[in-house]
Design an enzyme around this catalytic site. Structure first.
Site, short mmCIF file in Angstrom:
data_model
loop_
_atom_site.label_atom_id
_atom_site.label_comp_id
_atom_site.label_asym_id
_atom_site.label_seq_id
_atom_site.Cartn_x
_atom_site.Cartn_y
_atom_site.Cartn_z
NE ARG A 205 -2.59 2.89 1.23
CZ ARG A 205 -3.15 1.77 0.73
NH1 ARG A 205 -3.59 0.82 1.55
NH2 ARG A 205 -3.23 1.57 -0.56
CG MET B 266 -7.07 1.35 6.08
SD MET B 266 -5.89 1.58 4.75
CE MET B 266 -6.96 1.58 3.32
N GLY C 152 0.83 -1.21 0.00
CA GLY C 152 0.00 0.00 0.00
C GLY C 152 0.86 1.25 0.00
CB ILE D 44 -0.64 3.51 7.25
CG1 ILE D 44 -1.70 2.54 6.74
CG2 ILE D 44 -0.11 4.39 6.14
CD1 ILE D 44 -3.03 3.24 6.48
CG ASP D 45 -2.03 -1.71 8.55
OD1 ASP D 45 -2.56 -0.65 8.16
OD2 ASP D 45 -2.35 -2.83 8.13
CD GLU E 57 -8.48 -2.56 7.17
OE1 GLU E 57 -9.20 -2.16 6.25
OE2 GLU E 57 -7.26 -2.79 7.04
NE ARG F 145 -27.67 12.10 13.04
CZ ARG F 145 -27.80 12.79 11.92
NH1 ARG F 145 -26.75 13.38 11.38
NH2 ARG F 145 -28.97 12.89 11.34
O1 F6P Z 1 -1.04 -1.83 3.50
C1 F6P Z 1 -1.83 -1.86 4.61
C2 F6P Z 1 -3.24 -1.44 4.30
O2 F6P Z 1 -3.33 -0.04 4.29
C3 F6P Z 1 -4.20 -2.09 5.27
O3 F6P Z 1 -4.41 -1.32 6.40
C4 F6P Z 1 -5.44 -2.26 4.42
O4 F6P Z 1 -6.18 -3.37 4.88
C5 F6P Z 1 -4.90 -2.50 3.07
O5 F6P Z 1 -3.65 -1.90 3.02
C6 F6P Z 1 -5.77 -1.97 1.95
O6 F6P Z 1 -5.17 -2.29 0.74
P1 F6P Z 1 -5.59 -1.81 -0.70
O7 F6P Z 1 -4.93 -0.50 -0.95
O8 F6P Z 1 -5.05 -2.88 -1.58
O9 F6P Z 1 -7.07 -1.68 -0.73
#
Ligand code: F6P
Length: 365
Positions: free
Chosen positions: A293, A187, A10, A144-145, A240, A180
């Site tokens: 991202r 992510m 990613g 980023i995770d 997620e 609310r």
């Molecule tokens: O690379 C990590 C990540 O950002 C995860 O947090 C997320 O589940 C995944 O990539 C999403 O990937 P893509 O850009 O392929 O949808």
């Protein structure tokens, strides 16, 4: 010596800065005088895919899959997010279609002496396997995770946490005006760092992470405890990859990428519906998704990208191959790549998570 740089997995803010600083440090004229080796630098487009697909004998293919890098080309790159080299989730060691020999041949035919791979566990896992096969590789941590082992920092994390915080700040005014509940999905496939840090710095009432299974009844009880008090709205942050005591996985579709990962998503929508159904409290959900991202790198990501890029070249000069640049206890160091790609850096629940409040722990020492 020819250095090839690539970015995999990613994208995120900080990648371009790392490419810039590998290039600038390798080509620095003052440093060149002190070294017994001189460098040229090329970028490989689209991660490992570029090395699988390039035909080194064909000029058009070379233009399509590689890019000469110099100080002038990369001069402004550190200000911008994404990756100017492109990225992919291509796995040359994919058991269904093993392209590792092709990659090794192409490395040879392109005259590449060392590869600097910027990525997370998947991208660096490939770099580590190639190193075992005799290719000189260096890794720069990115995700980023925040789940990459062997380092206290990986590029992209700080920018993503800032985005989560800014978006939650925005949600607060509308959540408050309407009384609310808002469920915000971040992510974080296996690790809850983004949800935990994003939730903590934005004052979320409930934070749900993959490392601790949550109970929907408990979430509703926590909201009920607040009902009628002076606070009329609540923010819930959910990763997620969070899971419930009742087994249920939230995936966008049935597809699996070349590293065996599924595309996660949908847990916030589920939780919002459950809360409304069980408590009658009006609830909305927001999935931050790829916004996390996007955009330009934070100050921390720019600085770390610079230090990581410089360290990668130091490691090449010192012939420390098969290793990843690492940030440990406030200092830049390096660790063997094989030791960081076989496990993940998950949240230590006992240390950082309050399993009763579903939030960051209120005891630190
Ligand atoms: O690379 C990590 C990540 O950002 C995860 O947090 C997320 O589940 C995944 O990539 C999403 O990937 P893509 O850009 O392929 O949808």
């Amino acid at each position: 010596m020819r250095i090839a740089v690539l970015t995999g997995g990613g994208d995120c803010p900080g990648l371009n800065g790392a490419i810039k600083w590998v290039t600038k440090t390798a080509l620095d004229p003052l440093l060149a005088k002190k070294r017994s080796v001189t460098f040229d630098v090329i970028g490989i487009r689209d991660g490992w895919k570029g090395l699988v697909e390039v035909d080194p004998g064909c000029p058009e293919s070379l233009t399509r899959h590689t890019m000469k890098l110099d100080e002038e080309i990369v001069r402004t790159w550190d200000r911008y997010g994404g990756t100017n080299l492109g990225t992919s989730r291509t796995n040359p060691f994919n058991s269904k279609n093993d392209a590792s020999q092709k990659v090794m041949d192409n490395i040879d035919r392109l005259g590449i002496n060392v590869i600097v791979a910027i990525g997370g566990e998947d991208t660096l896992g490939v770099a580590s396997k190639l190193h075992r096969l005799g290719i000189k590789t260096i890794g720069i941590p990115k995700t980023i995770d925040g789940d990459l082992a062997g380092t206290d920092y990986s590029l992209g994390f700080d920018s993503a946490v800032n985005i989560i915080m800014e978006e939650i700040d925005r949600l607060r005014t509308t959540a408050g005006s309407h009384n609310r509940i808002f469920v915000v999905e971040t992510m974080g496939r296996h690790a809850g760092w983004l949800a935990l840090h994003g939730g903590e710095c934005s004052g979320a009432y409930i934070i749900l992470i993959p490392e601790h299974r949550f109970d929907m009844e408990r979430v509703c009880d926590l909201l009920e405890e607040r009902r009628g008090r002076e606070i009329q709205y609540s923010i819930i942050v959910v990763s997620e990859g969070a899971t419930m005591t009742v087994n249920k996985e939230f995936c966008k579709d049935n597809k699996v990428d070349e590293f065996g990962h599924r595309s996660l998503g949908g847990i916030a929508a589920y939780i919002a519906k459950e809360i409304e159904g069980k408590t009658g409290l009006e609830t909305r959900h927001v999935t931050l998704s790829h916004l996390q991202r996007g955009g330009s790198p934070s100050a921390r990501d720019r600085l770390m990208a610079r230090w990581f890029g410089i360290a990668a070249v130091d490691m090449i000069v010192n012939e420390d191959f098969g290793r990843m640049v690492s940030y440990r206890h406030g200092e830049i160091t390096s660790v063997p790549m094989k030791d960081v790609t076989d496990h993940l850096n998950l949240i230590d629940v006992d240390k950082y998570y309050d399993t009763e409040r579903y939030n960051g722990k209120r005891s630190i020492l």
